[in-house]
Each structure stands twice: as structure tokens, then as C-alpha cells.
Design a protein around this motif. Structure first.
Motif, short mmCIF file in Angstrom:
data_model
loop_
_atom_site.label_atom_id
_atom_site.label_comp_id
_atom_site.label_asym_id
_atom_site.label_seq_id
_atom_site.Cartn_x
_atom_site.Cartn_y
_atom_site.Cartn_z
N ARG A 1 0.84 -1.21 0.00
CA ARG A 1 0.00 0.00 0.00
C ARG A 1 0.87 1.26 0.00
N VAL A 2 1.96 1.23 0.75
CA VAL A 2 2.86 2.38 0.75
C VAL A 2 3.53 2.52 -0.61
N PHE A 3 3.86 1.40 -1.26
CA PHE A 3 4.43 1.47 -2.60
C PHE A 3 3.45 2.13 -3.57
N ARG A 4 2.17 1.78 -3.46
CA ARG A 4 1.18 2.43 -4.31
C ARG A 4 1.13 3.93 -4.05
N ALA A 5 1.23 4.33 -2.78
CA ALA A 5 1.23 5.75 -2.46
C ALA A 5 2.47 6.45 -3.03
N LEU A 6 3.61 5.77 -3.01
CA LEU A 6 4.84 6.38 -3.53
C LEU A 6 4.80 6.52 -5.05
N THR A 7 4.08 5.65 -5.74
CA THR A 7 3.95 5.81 -7.18
C THR A 7 3.12 7.04 -7.54
N GLU A 8 2.25 7.45 -6.63
CA GLU A 8 1.43 8.64 -6.87
C GLU A 8 2.10 9.91 -6.35
N ASP A 9 2.83 9.82 -5.24
CA ASP A 9 3.53 10.97 -4.67
C ASP A 9 4.87 10.46 -4.13
N PRO A 10 5.99 10.68 -4.85
CA PRO A 10 7.27 10.07 -4.45
C PRO A 10 8.03 10.84 -3.37
N ARG A 11 7.43 11.83 -2.74
CA ARG A 11 8.16 12.63 -1.75
C ARG A 11 8.28 11.88 -0.42
N LEU A 12 9.39 12.13 0.28
CA LEU A 12 9.68 11.49 1.56
C LEU A 12 10.07 12.55 2.58
N VAL A 13 9.74 12.29 3.84
CA VAL A 13 10.10 13.18 4.95
C VAL A 13 10.87 12.37 5.99
N PRO A 14 11.66 13.02 6.83
CA PRO A 14 12.40 12.28 7.87
C PRO A 14 11.46 11.57 8.83
N GLY A 15 11.85 10.37 9.23
CA GLY A 15 11.05 9.60 10.16
C GLY A 15 11.62 9.61 11.56
N ALA A 16 11.26 8.60 12.34
CA ALA A 16 11.74 8.44 13.73
C ALA A 16 11.37 9.61 14.61
N GLY A 17 10.23 10.26 14.32
CA GLY A 17 9.78 11.37 15.15
C GLY A 17 10.36 12.72 14.78
N ALA A 18 11.22 12.78 13.75
CA ALA A 18 11.84 14.05 13.39
C ALA A 18 10.83 15.04 12.85
N THR A 19 9.98 14.60 11.93
CA THR A 19 8.97 15.50 11.34
C THR A 19 7.98 15.98 12.39
N ASP A 20 7.56 15.10 13.28
CA ASP A 20 6.60 15.49 14.32
C ASP A 20 7.20 16.53 15.27
#
Length: 505
Positions: A344-363
């Protein structure tokens, strides 16, 4: 990890979607929150826990503000403004964009977090497996279709023995003697493959010995005619969604027709999608346009598990199967959950390939920016903005708690790094020592990334659920007295006594 014993089934999982699906909820507010989490899971596959945690934290801080005398309207307006501001700031936190969804190493790096949530230790292997499978069935133009990928679980071996197979692999076996068909044309039925029988009990009356002798040949002629009609239509393989009549199976073996049974209607639909067949509702002869096509159908075995492989008819395979291996049923279930969420995440990445930092960094970045915005507001909404910022800090705090880190010290150190200008600082969830500097790391350098669309949708859903529930004044519920009913041997335990008697009789 949570163990749930419900309706005679035991779930051992850390997956928020599985936990919510196993719970029996009666409160409308809880049902609304669960519906939002299910929407997040079904649409994107990740971020289900974020929706539940954010909405719960917003409601808890909203209760504190209500007790302090802040009006509900001001709280809702402040939350709505904070949510819009967070979504406005989120595009500025994008740290990477996938150049090509068919780049397996890059996609696997992006899927690592979503897959590793439920399969810790195998996240790199399973993420690569999902990336390979997704890239093999991704069309040149259009979007990724989840129905193009199936998962086949085989007990035995280890997760590292899992692999991708072009075509469709099903855990089934041939009903008759035909074990292989080349250049197969397949008829798929969503019903039992047999002769029609009356619903009511009937009794055959014979007046003479001749009637008894003519009874069986007539039935055999009818069965032979039914199979002959299917064979004349061009079908070489018959897949039935129910019981196969022994008499029809006998004539199918004589005519060289392979007969298979599948109990799952979803598997039947997926097979029709893969082969280009049409699901038939009655055991009638199929039309040429209703037949599916494949290069070959082979019956085999993987570690004692009977399998049937439908090989694709073209070089570019539109479908693929991930064969999952595992030593226990629990390991297989966890791997399947991880793979399906990764798809499901792969399907989302095919529509919007942008990524943000994880591990609580973005929050943490969003929390600190909203906290800095709150004092500039002269009205009562400043309290809601500050509460929204504190609610966002619950997400990295929960990550630290689940990773076994000292929550207060780890979150404090993470906040310190962000105040020093390290906007991509996140928690170190793997291999953290007890040293003072071991709890925080650069999330992008460690390869801990979240899909932008997953984070955006989770923030949006969590905020909307909290705002909606804060606007509810009273909840009226009709509940049964005496508490929950004790589960017994009666299969109709959840019905009223009068209805129970009717169904039992």
C-alpha cells in the motif's frame, strides 16, 4: 506487542489495524476513531497508529483546556488552524524524492520503516522483496494495482526463504488426475461445479426394476453432457468456488480437464483479474470472451504445501506472487501484514514520491514551529495551538517507549537537537546504548524515512476526528444491562433469547 483473546481467536500483534479490527467497540466516539484508522490503513497502509495517537492526544489536551475554562469553539478553531498550519509546513520538510518507482534499492529504502514496524529484523529483506514485486507489475502508464500482487503463505523454512514468482501461486491442489496443462484456457466459477439439486428433501420412487436401471445412466448422461459442453467451449482448466461433484470430476479426467477448487472469493476475483477471465455465477458453458488465458498451469509442492502455479502468457508479467515462508503461523502472519502494508505504501509512492524524515523528526519539527507560533496569537486560540504542539510530541514519545528508551530523557534530547538547528534529528530505535548521546541520530542518514502522503493524511485525519468529537455535546447509547455476555458453546450467543430459539430450531 499486544495479545488479544477474542471469539476464540488469539492475536499476537503490534499492528494498530489488527488491534482495532479485533476490538468490539460500542461507543460512537470510539467507532468514529476506529473508522478513521481503518481508512488510513486501507488507503495508505501506514500511519494508522499516528491517527489514533494524535486524535487521542488532542482530545486529552482539549479536556484540559475545557476544565481551564476555554470555550469549545475556541478549542476547535485553534485545532483547525493548527492542523492547516502543520499541513502548510509539511512540504518544506521533504528531504528526498524517489526518481523512479522501479529503482528497487531506492524504493526499498523508502519502504523500510513501514515494513519494519511489524517485522523487525527482516525489514531490509521484506522491503526489497516488496520493491521487486511492485516494480515487476508496475505498468508503464497508469497507477499501481494492488490486485496485481498476491501473497501465498507456506509454512516451513524462514522468512529469508521468501521470494517473488511471476504469475499467480495458490495453495490448492488438483481435484482430479490432470496435473499440468500447457496453453491453458481457464473457466472460473464462483459456485460449486456440479449438477443442480433440489433444496427440499426428495425421494425417488421406482415402480419397476427398469426404473432403477434407467435412473443412474440418466444422471451420468447429464453429467457427461455438462462437462462436454464446457470442453466444447474451449476450457481446459476449471476453477470452482465450491464443491466439485464426483461424477463431473470423473468425466473431466476422461476429457483431460484440470479441476481446481478455491474457497476464497477474493482469490477467485484476483485470479480472474490476472488471467483476464470473468467470474461465472452458474455452472454453464463459458463464452470465448469469458475464458482466461495463461501459458501453463502446474500443480506442485513447496515443503509439503500443495500449490498451483498459473504461469503468465506474455513476457511482461502483469501479475506476481510473493511466496512467504515462516517457521510458525505467527511469523507468517506478521510477515504478511508487513508485506501488505508495504504494498500500500508502494502504491502511495507511485502517486507521490516525496519522503520526509522519520523516527519522530517530522513530528518534533512541526511541534516546535507550532509552539513558537502560539504566543503570537492574541486570542484564546493560542492555547489550542500550544496544545496541538504538545500533542504532536506524543508521537516521538510513543516511539521511544516502544523502543525501550527512557522517554523523558530521549524526547528532551531530541528537542535539544532540534533547537540547535538539526531539523532531521530523530530517535535511534535500533542498537541504542545507554550513553547520553545514543538516543538521537540523523534520520535521513540512517535511512529512516516516511512517505509524505502518509504523514499528510495521518495529520489530516487525526485532526478532523478530534475536531468532530469536540463538537459533540452528548452521546445517547442503548446498551444491554448486565455487562457483556459470557461466550458459551451456543453459536448464537450474541442474539436475543427469542431469536436464539428461532435460529436453534
Amino acid at each position: 506487542m499486544l495479545v488479544i483473546d477474542h471469539l476464540g481467536k488469539t492475536f499476537c500483534t503490534a499492528r494498530a489495524g489488527t488491534v482495532l479490527g479485533a476490538l468490539v467497540l460500542e461507543n460512537p466516539a470510539a467507532c468514529l476513531l476506529a473508522a478513521a484508522c481503518r481508512a488510513q490503513e486501507e488507503e495508505l497502509g501506514d500511519g494508522t497508529g499516528t491517527v489514533a495517537l494524535l486524535a487521542g492526544a488532542l482530545l486529552a489536551h482539549g479536556e484540559t483546556l475545557l476544565r481551564a475554562g476555554v470555550p469549545v469553539a475556541a478549542i476547535r478553531a485553534g485545532y483547525e488552524r493548527a492542523g492547516k498550519e502543520a499541513l502548510r509546513l509539511l512540504p518544506g520538510l521533504v528531504c528526498h524524492t524517489l526518481p523512479d518507482p522501479r529503482d528497487v534499492p531506492a524504493v526499498a529504502r523508502a519502504l523500510r520503516v513501514a515494513v519494519g514496524t511489524y517485522a523487525m529484523g527482516y525489514q531490509d529483506f521484506l522491503a526489497t522483496l516488496v520493491a521487486q514485486c511492485g516494480a515487476s507489475v508496475l505498468p508503464a502508464a497508469g497507477t499501481f494495482d494492488l490486485n496485481a500482487v498476491s501473497v501465498c503463505k507456506v509454512l516451513g523454512g524462514g522468512v529469508a526463504n521468501s521470494h517473488v514468482v511471476p504469475g499467480v501461486v495458490l495453495t490448492a491442489e488438483a481435484e482430479g488426475r490432470v496435473q499440468r496443462v500447457e496453453g491453458a484456457r481457464v473457466a472460473v466459477y464462483g459456485c460449486p461445479f456440479g449438477l443442480a439439486a433440489p433444496v427440499a428433501t426428495n425421494t425417488a420412487l421406482f415402480q419397476a426394476a427398469g426404473d432403477l436401471q434407467a435412473y443412474r445412466p440418466g444422471e451420468e448422461a447429464l453429467a457427461e453432457g455438462r462437462v462436454q459442453a464446457v470442453a466444447s467451449a474451449g476450457a481446459q482448466v476449471v476453477v470452482a468456488g465450491g464443491h466439485v461433484d464426483a461424477l463431473l470430476l470423473h468425466f473431466a479426467d476422461r476429457m483431460g480437464i484440470m479441476v481446481l477448487t478455491l474457497g476464497s472469493r477474493q482469490a477467485l476475483r484476483q485470479l480472474c483479474h490476472a488471467l483476464g477471465a470473468r467470474l461465472l455465477g452458474t455452472p454453464r458453458p463459458p463464452l470465448p470472451a469469458e475464458l482466461g488465458h495463461c501459458r501453463s498451469v502446474t500443480v506442485g509442492e513447496i515443503r509439503g504445501t500443495n500449490t498451483v502455479v498459473f504461469h503468465p502468457s506474455t513476457a511482461t508479467c502483469p501479475v506476481a506472487t510473493i511466496i512467504l515462508r515462516g517457521a510458525t503461523k505467527e511469523a507468517l502472519a506478521a510477515a504478511e501484514e508487513a508485506v501488505r502494508d508495504g504494498l500500500r505504501v508502494f502504491r502511495a509512492l507511485t502517486e507521490d514520491p516525496r519522503l520526509v524524515p522519520g523516527a519522530g523528526a517530522t513530528d518534533m519539527v512541526l511541534a516546535m514551529q507550532l509552539a513558537a507560533l502560539a504566543p503570537r496569537d492574541p486570542g484564546l486560540e493560542q492555547f489550542s495551538l500550544a496544545a496541538f504542539a504538545e500533542a504532536l510530541k506524543v508521537l516521538p514519545a510513543t516511539l521511544a517507549e516502544n523502543a525501550g528508551l527512557p522517554v523523558a530523557a530521549a524526547v528532551s534530547q531530541l528537542e535539544t537537537w532540534h533547537r540547535q538547528g538539526v531539523a532531521r534529528a530523530g530517535l535511534r530505535l535500533e542498537g541504542a546504548d545507554e550513553g547520553e548521546e545514543a538516543w538521537v541520530q540523523d534520520a535521513t542518514q540512517a535511512g529512516v524515512l516516511d512517505a509524505y502522503v502518509v504523514k499528510h493524511r495521518a495529520l489530516e485525519l487525526g485532526t478532523q476526528v478530534a475536531i468532530t468529537l469536540l463538537g459533540v455535546d452528548e452521546i445517547f447509547m442503548a446498551k444491554k444491562s448486565g455487562g457483556p455476555r459470557v461466550l458459551g458453546d451456543n453459536p448464537n450467543w450474541d442474539m436475543e433469547p427469542d431469536q436464539n430459539k428461532i435460529h436453534s430450531s
